[in-house]
Write a protein that holds these residues in place. Structure first.
Motif, PDB file in Angstrom:
ATOM      1  N   CYS A  37       0.902  -1.251  -0.010  1.00 24.22           N
ATOM      2  CA  CYS A  37       0.050   0.035   0.045  1.00 24.22           C
ATOM      3  C   CYS A  37       0.868   1.388  -0.032  1.00 24.22           C
ATOM      4  CB  CYS A  37      -0.986   0.095   1.348  1.00 24.22           C
ATOM      5  SG  CYS A  37      -2.295  -1.039   0.955  1.00 24.22           S
ATOM      6  N   GLU A  38       1.831   1.309   0.823  1.00 26.61           N
ATOM      7  CA  GLU A  38       2.949   2.352   0.727  1.00 26.61           C
ATOM      8  C   GLU A  38       3.614   2.410  -0.708  1.00 26.61           C
ATOM      9  OE1 GLU A  38       5.681   3.223   3.796  1.00 26.61           O
ATOM     10  OE2 GLU A  38       4.532   2.038   5.173  1.00 26.61           O
ATOM     11  N   PRO A  41     -13.065  -5.178  -0.472  1.00 29.50           N
ATOM     12  CA  PRO A  41     -12.985  -3.942  -1.188  1.00 29.50           C
ATOM     13  C   PRO A  41     -12.307  -3.667  -2.487  1.00 29.50           C
ATOM     14  CG  PRO A  41     -13.140  -3.573   1.078  1.00 29.50           C
ATOM     15  CD  PRO A  41     -12.521  -4.859   0.992  1.00 29.50           C
ATOM     16  N   CYS A  42     -11.010  -4.352  -2.243  1.00 23.76           N
ATOM     17  CA  CYS A  42     -10.191  -4.074  -3.422  1.00 23.76           C
ATOM     18  C   CYS A  42     -10.768  -4.668  -4.534  1.00 23.76           C
ATOM     19  CB  CYS A  42      -8.707  -4.417  -3.014  1.00 23.76           C
ATOM     20  SG  CYS A  42      -7.875  -3.838  -1.766  1.00 23.76           S
ATOM     21  N   LEU A  43     -11.194  -5.858  -4.470  1.00 25.69           N
ATOM     22  CA  LEU A  43     -11.821  -6.564  -5.685  1.00 25.69           C
ATOM     23  C   LEU A  43     -13.218  -6.128  -6.155  1.00 25.69           C
ATOM     24  CD1 LEU A  43     -10.551 -10.114  -4.529  1.00 25.69           C
ATOM     25  CD2 LEU A  43      -9.366  -8.569  -6.133  1.00 25.69           C
ATOM     26  N   LEU A  75       1.049  -4.957 -11.385  1.00 22.74           N
ATOM     27  CA  LEU A  75       1.347  -5.564  -9.882  1.00 22.74           C
ATOM     28  C   LEU A  75       1.043  -7.066  -9.913  1.00 22.74           C
ATOM     29  CD1 LEU A  75       2.498  -4.394  -7.157  1.00 22.74           C
ATOM     30  CD2 LEU A  75      -0.130  -4.333  -6.472  1.00 22.74           C
ATOM     31  N   LYS A  76       1.942  -7.861  -9.369  1.00 26.38           N
ATOM     32  CA  LYS A  76       1.894  -9.296  -9.508  1.00 26.38           C
ATOM     33  C   LYS A  76       3.024  -9.973  -8.508  1.00 26.38           C
ATOM     34  CE  LYS A  76       4.376  -9.872 -13.782  1.00 26.38           C
ATOM     35  NZ  LYS A  76       4.257 -10.448 -15.261  1.00 26.38           N
ATOM     36  N   LEU A 131      -3.644  -5.307  -6.184  1.00 26.53           N
ATOM     37  CA  LEU A 131      -3.307  -5.647  -4.790  1.00 26.53           C
ATOM     38  C   LEU A 131      -4.222  -6.584  -3.836  1.00 26.53           C
ATOM     39  CD1 LEU A 131      -1.819  -4.793  -2.375  1.00 26.53           C
ATOM     40  CD2 LEU A 131      -3.368  -2.929  -1.891  1.00 26.53           C
ATOM     41  N   GLY A 132      -5.444  -6.670  -4.438  1.00 26.58           N
ATOM     42  CA  GLY A 132      -6.259  -7.439  -3.673  1.00 26.58           C
ATOM     43  C   GLY A 132      -6.114  -9.118  -4.109  1.00 26.58           C
TER      44      GLY A 132
END
Length: 722
Positions: free
Chosen positions: A123-124, A246-248, A139-140, A200-201
Motif C-alpha cells: 500500500c505504501e 473492497p479491493c476486488l 502488480l503481481k 493488490l487485492g
C-alpha cells in the motif's frame, strides 16, 4: 548465453564494472555490476536488435523515466541509465531477496501476519507510485521482491502517466490476466490507479491462499471471471476479508485508495502486535534469511525485469520470479515436479557450433529448408533445393541438387542405396498435373534416374515406396528404382499427413463427397492396395493426421481456425475430444498432446485426458510444428528463432535467435506457419533452419535449474488483438 553461469560478454557499462550475468530474456540481459565506490547494482541491458528498431529507444526511455519518478521505501529506485548510447542500459538498486512468487512456490501460502505486513508495504508503494502520477498496471507476485526490511515493487515497463494518452495501440491489453482489473480487459486505455488496487487485492489472496481470486484452467475463463464472477476467497483468513474484498470490487470507483487501506491496516496491525511473541518473530526472521540466501539470484534478476510495454499483454518477463528466461509462462496452477539432476549435455563426438547457407541459383530468401537426421547425415529439401546432404558435425554441404521453386516442397525419401526426390510439376488444376522423380547416389549425389509421372495429383511415401493418386486410382512404385508395383481402382485418394511429419510405415487414404469434404478415412496395404479398414468421419471436420496406432485426429472446423479436436479410435469408434475457448491454430500433434497457437500464446492439450495442460505466452507471432525431445518441446518462430519449453508445464527454458543476415519480419506481417520448419533435435545438439536457406547448429543452453511449478500468474487472454 545460458543463465546462471555467471559468464559475461561485457566488462563496463558507463562507469559500472560488470561482475557477472544474472539472467537473460527476450529483451536482453541483466548483470550484477559495481559502481566505483563498490555499490552493487543490477543493470538491465537491451538487445542490440531491439535497440535498433524505430521507436524502441523512446519506449525504453519512457520506462526509465517512469521508474525514476517513483521514490519510496518500498520501490527499487533507478540509479543511472543510458538510453541513447550504442548499448542502452538501466541500473537499479540491487535488492537481495526472492520474489513473492518464489516464496509461495517454495513454502506455500503465507501466514496471516506476514500477509498483513506485505499488504502494508505494498500500500505504501502504491501510494508513492500514484503520487508520482503513475499507474503500475502489472502488480503481481513476480514484480514484488521480499527484502529483509520489507517488500519492493519493481518493473515499470508498462506503467503510464495518469490521464496521459495511452502509449499502447487500440485493443491491446497489458498486464498479467490473473491480477488484472475488469477495466483492463474491457477498456485498457481507461485503467487508472484503481486497477492497481484491484491487483493488490488479487496479490494478497494469492499470498494468503496460494491461488488467485479468479483462477481458471484457461486464460479466457480467467478474463471472464474477473469481469463477471465473484472472487474465490477460499482459504483466505477471515481477518483479511475487510482489506481484500473492497479491493476486488468490479466498479473502480468503489475501491479504496491506498491511503485508506493503510489506515485500516495500521489499526489492525497495532491490535495484533501483542499476539506475536519474540520467538515467533525470530523464527519468521530466520525463514526470511534462508529464503533470501536460497533465491538471491532469482530476486536480483527480477529487480530489473526485462519487459517494455511494446508487446500486447506480455506478462513482463519472469512473472513467477524464476531465474529462467521470461519467454513464456504457464496458465494454470500445477503441482511441483520432483527435481531431477541436470544431465550432462548429449552431443555428437566431434561436433562444434556451425552456420551454413545452402545456396541455389534461385536463392529464395523467404523460405526455410526442411531437414531431418538419418543414416548419420543431415538431409534437407525445400523450394529450390531438391535434396542436400550435410555433415551434422560441421555443417559442410557434401552435395546438393537444385529443384523447382514452385509448388509444395519436394518429397524426400531415403534408403541406404538411393536418395529419392519427387517434386510436383503441374499447374495445380489437376488437368495438367504431374510429378517429376529423381534418385541420387546417397554418398556422392550422382544422378541415378529421372522420370515424369503424368496425371499424378498427390503423392506421398511410406516405407521406401512412392504412392500417387491419379484418375480415381492409387498406384505404387519402388522409391529407389521407380519400378511399378501396382495400381488399384479404389475411388479413394492418398491422405497426405501434415508437412514435416516423419516418414510413416502405413498408407492412409480418404474418400470425399461432391463438395470435396472428407467423409471417410482408411488404410490400404502396401502389397496390392487392398483396403484394410475404413471409418466414417464428419464432413464438418478437417482430418489432421492418422497415427500409426490407428487414431484419427480431426480438427473442428479447420486446423487454421480450430475450436475443438477429436481423436477417434478406428477400431472401436471411441472418441476423445477437447473444446477450445476461442479459435486457435493447430501447430502439431505429438502422441496424445496437441499444440496450438493464437496471438503469441502456445497451448498444450492432452486429448486422452481431455484437458488443457498449459498455456505459455511468448514474444512471437508464428510457430512451426513442435519438435519434442525428452522433457523439451521446441518450435521455430516466425523470425527464425528457436524456443524451447518444458513439455510438462510450459515453462520457458531458452531461446536462440537465428544467425545474422536472415530476413527481419519485425516490421511486416509474419510468414505463414506452413513456411516455418521445426528444428532437428539430436540430444542437446539443435540443428535449426532459418531464412535465406540458412541452417545453424548449436548446443541447447542449460537452464541452470530443473523446471519447477509456475505461479498461476500468466497466460494472457488470447482474445486480445495485436
Amino acid at each position: 548465453m545460458a543463465e546462471g553461469t555467471g559468464e559475461t560478454r561485457l566488462t563496463m557499462l558507463g562507469h559500472y564494472q560488470v561482475a557477472e550475468l544474472l539472467g537473460a530474456g527476450g529483451m536482453g540481459e541483466v548483470y550484477l555490476a559495481h559502481s566505483p565506490s563498490g555499490r552493487a547494482v543490477a543493470v538491465k541491458v537491451i538487445r542490440e536488435d531491439l535497440a535498433a528498431k524505430p521507436g524502441f529507444r523512446e519506449r525504453f526511455a519512457r520506462e526509465v523515466q517512469a521508474a525514476r519518478q517513483v521514490s519510496g521505501a518500498f520501490t527499487a529506485p533507478v540509479l543511472d541509465a543510458d538510453t541513447t548510447g550504442p548499448t542502452p542500459w538501466m541500473a537499479t538498486q540491487y535488492v537481495e531477496g526472492p520474489t513473492l512468487a518464489d516464496v509461495v512456490n517454495a513454502r506455500g501460502a503465507l501466514p496471516a501476519d506476514e500477509v498483513w505486513r506485505l499488504a502494508s508495504g505494498l500500500c505504501e508503494a502504491l501510494r508513492d507510485i500514484h503520487r508520482a502520477g503513475l499507474v503500475h498496471r502489472d502488480l503481481k507476485p513476480g514484480n514484488i521482491l521480499l527484502a529483509e526490511d520489507g517488500p519492493r515493487v519493481i518493473d515499470f515497463g508498462i506503467s503510464r502517466v495518469v490521464d496521459a494518452t495511452a502509449l499502447t495501440q487500440s485493443g491491446q491489453i497489458l498486464g498479467t490476466p490473473l491480477f488484472m482489473a475488469p477495466e483492463q480487459f474491457r477498456t485498457p486505455r481507461d485503467a487508472g490507479p484503481p486497477a492497481d488496487v484491484f491487483a493488490l487485492g488479487s496479490v494478497l489472496v494469492y499470498a494468503a491462499t496460494g491461488h488467485g481470486p479468479f483462477d481458471a484452467d484457461t486464460p479466457y475463463a480467467i478474463a471472464w471471471n474477473a469481469v463477471h464472477e465473484d472472487p474465490d476467497l477460499t482459504g483466505l483468513p477471515e481477518s483479511l476479508h475487510p482489506v481484500v474484498e473492497p479491493c476486488l470490487r468490479k466498479d473502480p470507483a468503489e475501491r479504496p485508495a491506498p491511503e485508506t487501506l493503510l489506515t485500516l491496516l495500521s489499526s489492525r496491525r497495532e491490535r495484533r502486535t501483542h499476539r506475536t511473541s519474540a520467538r515467533e518473530a525470530e523464527l519468521a526472521r530466520t525463514r526470511r534469511v534462508r529464503l533470501r540466501r536460497g533465491a538471491l539470484a532469482a530476486g536480483a534478476l527480477a529487480c530489473a525485469a526485462l519487459a517494455v510495454g511494446i508487446w500486447t499483454w506480455w506478462p513482463n518477463g519472469g512473472g513467477d520470479g524464476s531465474s529462467r528466461k521470461p519467454l513464456a509462462t504457464s496458465g494454470a496452477a500445477r503441482p511441483t515436479p520432483t527435481p531431477t539432476p541436470t544431465p550432462a549435455p548429449v552431443r555428437l563426438p566431434g561436433w562444434k557450433p556451425w552456420t551454413k547457407q545452402v545456396r541455389t541459383a534461385m536463392d529464395p530468401p523467404d523460405r526455410m529448408l526442411h531437414c531431418r537426421y538419418q543414416y548419420s547425415a543431415l538431409w534437407c529439401t525445400g523450394n529450390g533445393v531438391l535434396a542436400a546432404r550435410l555433415d551434422p558435425l560441421t555443417g559442410e554441404v557434401l552435395w546438393q541438387r537444385e529443384g523447382p521453386d514452385r509448388g509444395p516442397a519436394p518429397l524426400l525419401e531415403l534408403t541406404r542405396s538411393a536418395t529419392f526426390a519427387a517434386a510436383y510439376d503441374g499447374d495445380g488444376t489437376g488437368t495438367n498435373s504431374s510429378h517429376k522423380i529423381w534418385t541420387f547416389d546417397p554418398a556422392t549425389g550422382d544422378p541415378l534416374l529421372e522420370r515424369v509421372l503424368p496425371g499424378t495429383e498427390t503423392c506421398g511415401t511410406a516405407d521406401h515406396t512412392l504412392f500417387c493418386t491419379h484418375d480415381g486410382k492409387i498406384s505404387a512404385w519402388d522409391a529407389g528404382s521407380m519400378t511399378p508395383m501396382w495400381t488399384a481402382a479404389s475411388g479413394w485418394e492418398l491422405f497426405l499427413p501434415p508437412a514435416g511429419s516423419p516418414p510413416g510405415s502405413r498408407v492412409h487414404v480418404v474418400r470425399r463427397d461432391p463438395d470435396q469434404r472428407v467423409i471417410e478415412v482408411g488404410e490400404i496395404t502396401q502389397g496390392d492396395g487392398t483396403l484394410l479398414w475404413n471409418r466414417r468421419v464428419s464432413p464438418d471436420t478437417d482430418v489432421v493426421t492418422i497415427s500409426e496406432k490407428g487414431y484419427v485426429y480431426a480438427a473442428s472446423p479447420a486446423r487454421q481456425d480450430m475450436t475443438g479436436l477429436t481423436r477417434t479410435d478406428r477400431r472401436t469408434g471411441a472418441e476423445k475430444s477437447v473444446e477450445l475457448g476461442a479459435p486457435e491454430e493447430l501447430l502439431g500433434i505429438e502422441g496424445d498432446v496437441f499444440y496450438t497457437h493464437r496471438g503469441g500464446v502456445i497451448s498444450a492439450y492432452d486429448i486422452a485426458a481431455e484437458r488443457l495442460l498449459w498455456s505459455s505466452p511468448t514474444l512471437h507471432e508464428g510457430f512451426s510444428a513442435p519438435a519434442v525431445a525428452g522433457d523439451r518441446v521446441h518450435f521455430t518462430a516466425e523470425d527464425g528463432s528457436v524456443i524451447a519449453l518444458n513439455r510438462h508445464d510450459g515453462v520457458a527454458l531458452w531461446e536462440r535467435r537465428p544467425p545474422k543476415g536472415t530476413i527481419d519480419f519485425s516490421q511486416s506481417d509474419p510468414p505463414p506457419t506452413s513456411q516455418l520448419r521445426a528444428p532437428v533435435i539430436m540430444g542437446d545438439v539443435i540443428i535449426a533452419p532459418a531464412y535465406d536457406s540458412r541452417i545453424h547448429s548449436f548446443l541447447a543452453p542449460d537452464p541452470a535449474t530443473p523446471p519447477r511449478a509456475k505461479a498461476p500468474t500468466t497466460a494472457p487472454p488470447t482474445t486480445a488483438t495485436r
